[in-house]
Scaffold this motif. Sequence first.
Motif, PDB file in Angstrom:
ATOM      1  N   LEU A   1       0.838  -1.206   0.000  1.00  0.00           N
ATOM      2  CA  LEU A   1       0.000   0.000   0.000  1.00  0.00           C
ATOM      3  C   LEU A   1       0.870   1.252   0.000  1.00  0.00           C
ATOM      4  O   LEU A   1       0.564   2.236  -0.676  1.00  0.00           O
ATOM      5  CB  LEU A   1      -0.924  -0.004   1.216  1.00  0.00           C
ATOM      6  N   GLU A   2       1.953   1.202   0.747  1.00  0.00           N
ATOM      7  CA  GLU A   2       2.866   2.357   0.804  1.00  0.00           C
ATOM      8  C   GLU A   2       3.502   2.631  -0.550  1.00  0.00           C
ATOM      9  O   GLU A   2       3.540   3.778  -1.023  1.00  0.00           O
ATOM     10  CB  GLU A   2       3.951   2.096   1.850  1.00  0.00           C
TER      11      GLU A   2
ATOM     12  N   VAL B   1      14.546   1.264   3.643  1.00  0.00           N
ATOM     13  CA  VAL B   1      13.311   2.045   3.531  1.00  0.00           C
ATOM     14  C   VAL B   1      13.447   3.349   4.306  1.00  0.00           C
ATOM     15  O   VAL B   1      12.992   4.414   3.850  1.00  0.00           O
ATOM     16  CB  VAL B   1      12.112   1.218   4.042  1.00  0.00           C
ATOM     17  N   TYR B   2      14.080   3.294   5.475  1.00  0.00           N
ATOM     18  CA  TYR B   2      14.322   4.509   6.269  1.00  0.00           C
ATOM     19  C   TYR B   2      15.204   5.484   5.494  1.00  0.00           C
ATOM     20  O   TYR B   2      14.940   6.693   5.472  1.00  0.00           O
ATOM     21  CB  TYR B   2      14.987   4.126   7.588  1.00  0.00           C
ATOM     22  N   ASN B   3      16.242   4.971   4.850  1.00  0.00           N
ATOM     23  CA  ASN B   3      17.132   5.822   4.055  1.00  0.00           C
ATOM     24  C   ASN B   3      16.376   6.473   2.899  1.00  0.00           C
ATOM     25  O   ASN B   3      16.640   7.625   2.531  1.00  0.00           O
ATOM     26  CB  ASN B   3      18.300   5.002   3.504  1.00  0.00           C
ATOM     27  N   ALA B   4      15.431   5.728   2.326  1.00  0.00           N
ATOM     28  CA  ALA B   4      14.629   6.271   1.221  1.00  0.00           C
ATOM     29  C   ALA B   4      13.813   7.468   1.697  1.00  0.00           C
ATOM     30  O   ALA B   4      13.691   8.477   0.991  1.00  0.00           O
ATOM     31  CB  ALA B   4      13.703   5.191   0.660  1.00  0.00           C
TER      32      ALA B   4
ATOM     33  N   MET C   1       4.579  11.475   1.573  1.00  0.00           N
ATOM     34  CA  MET C   1       5.442  10.362   1.173  1.00  0.00           C
ATOM     35  C   MET C   1       6.404   9.984   2.291  1.00  0.00           C
ATOM     36  O   MET C   1       6.613   8.790   2.578  1.00  0.00           O
ATOM     37  CB  MET C   1       6.222  10.735  -0.098  1.00  0.00           C
ATOM     38  N   ILE C   2       6.979  10.985   2.927  1.00  0.00           N
ATOM     39  CA  ILE C   2       7.937  10.732   4.015  1.00  0.00           C
ATOM     40  C   ILE C   2       7.251  10.007   5.164  1.00  0.00           C
ATOM     41  O   ILE C   2       7.791   9.039   5.724  1.00  0.00           O
ATOM     42  CB  ILE C   2       8.555  12.058   4.503  1.00  0.00           C
ATOM     43  N   GLY C   3       6.051  10.458   5.530  1.00  0.00           N
ATOM     44  CA  GLY C   3       5.323   9.839   6.631  1.00  0.00           C
ATOM     45  C   GLY C   3       5.009   8.373   6.364  1.00  0.00           C
ATOM     46  O   GLY C   3       5.191   7.519   7.229  1.00  0.00           O
ATOM     47  N   ARG C   4       4.528   8.062   5.150  1.00  0.00           N
ATOM     48  CA  ARG C   4       4.212   6.680   4.799  1.00  0.00           C
ATOM     49  C   ARG C   4       5.462   5.796   4.881  1.00  0.00           C
ATOM     50  O   ARG C   4       5.441   4.691   5.444  1.00  0.00           O
ATOM     51  CB  ARG C   4       3.663   6.599   3.376  1.00  0.00           C
ATOM     52  N   THR C   5       6.550   6.293   4.295  1.00  0.00           N
ATOM     53  CA  THR C   5       7.773   5.497   4.215  1.00  0.00           C
ATOM     54  C   THR C   5       8.377   5.266   5.598  1.00  0.00           C
ATOM     55  O   THR C   5       8.843   4.166   5.906  1.00  0.00           O
ATOM     56  CB  THR C   5       8.787   6.185   3.287  1.00  0.00           C
TER      57      THR C   5
ATOM     58  N   ALA D   1       9.144   1.671   7.579  1.00  0.00           N
ATOM     59  CA  ALA D   1      10.481   1.391   8.094  1.00  0.00           C
ATOM     60  C   ALA D   1      10.428   0.997   9.564  1.00  0.00           C
ATOM     61  O   ALA D   1      11.067   0.027   9.991  1.00  0.00           O
ATOM     62  CB  ALA D   1      11.378   2.617   7.909  1.00  0.00           C
ATOM     63  N   GLU D   2       9.652   1.724  10.361  1.00  0.00           N
ATOM     64  CA  GLU D   2       9.531   1.413  11.783  1.00  0.00           C
ATOM     65  C   GLU D   2       8.838   0.072  12.000  1.00  0.00           C
ATOM     66  O   GLU D   2       9.220  -0.713  12.871  1.00  0.00           O
ATOM     67  CB  GLU D   2       8.764   2.523  12.500  1.00  0.00           C
ATOM     68  N   PHE D   3       7.804  -0.196  11.213  1.00  0.00           N
ATOM     69  CA  PHE D   3       7.081  -1.464  11.336  1.00  0.00           C
ATOM     70  C   PHE D   3       7.999  -2.635  10.984  1.00  0.00           C
ATOM     71  O   PHE D   3       7.999  -3.665  11.662  1.00  0.00           O
ATOM     72  CB  PHE D   3       5.862  -1.453  10.418  1.00  0.00           C
TER      73      PHE D   3
END
Length: 253
Positions: free
Chosen positions: A52-53, A158-161, A205-209, A213-215
């Motif tokens: 979904l992200e 994903v965090y780096n993205a 976009m940043i919030g979704r990504t 990453a945290e999940f």
Amino acid sequence: MKKCLWLSLCLSCVAGCSAFKPTSAVNGHVVPESKMTKGQWVESDPNRIANLEIRDNLATLYQLMDKLYKRNPSQWKKSGATSQARAEARVKQAIETRQPLPGLDGQRDIAAMTLALDTTYAGDRVGTLIYGLGDMLVTAHGGKTRLYLIDGVDAQRVYNAARNVEITMWMLAQRKGKDGQPLLVSNELSESGRNLSFERLFGTMIGRTDLVAEFAAEKYRRSAINYVQSFLGGQFLQFLPVQSLSGAASAAQ
């Protein structure tokens, strides 16, 4: 005692269900929900969240492309396309088929992003930037736009993205050419008006990504917690009595 625990559990479930009744839509705004597909049967919960992200981030990225081309119409003409729509279609196809964008000599993800914001670059900055961002996001998810049970998510990538999207947002707002003008016109803060829609889309976009990453970073911890929860929940389950039913059946015969 066990009967009391069972009754308490049932009452808690009923209370929980009543506490989470669906909220009515306001002014037609409802939570978007995808239709059930065959592919969802081979997706884990982390896969589904990541899918979904990726889907929504690419859709937001294409919104950004459309807005950037409209505010910088000279850019799509540099791509050699005959219209803005054709320029956009070429970028989308390159991202979704994982092919290099023509004219970039094979440069992809962060290399393409760097090129788009280079003050000496004479090509289509919008198309190059959006292609680089899209390719970078897909690369961070293992080079796929759809993940299944056999696929995993690397939390650090994903965090780096997400950080790369953040950096892009800042550079887009700050970097200027030799003439002192922005390389690409985006947000507007002037006496005539305020246009922060670009910042809002980047922020989405940043919030979704970041959430994915945290999940993903907690996946092993959540697996252990889910196991313990299922084990404890099993202690409340009781087999249903069958002797009285069997006895009644025998008596009837």
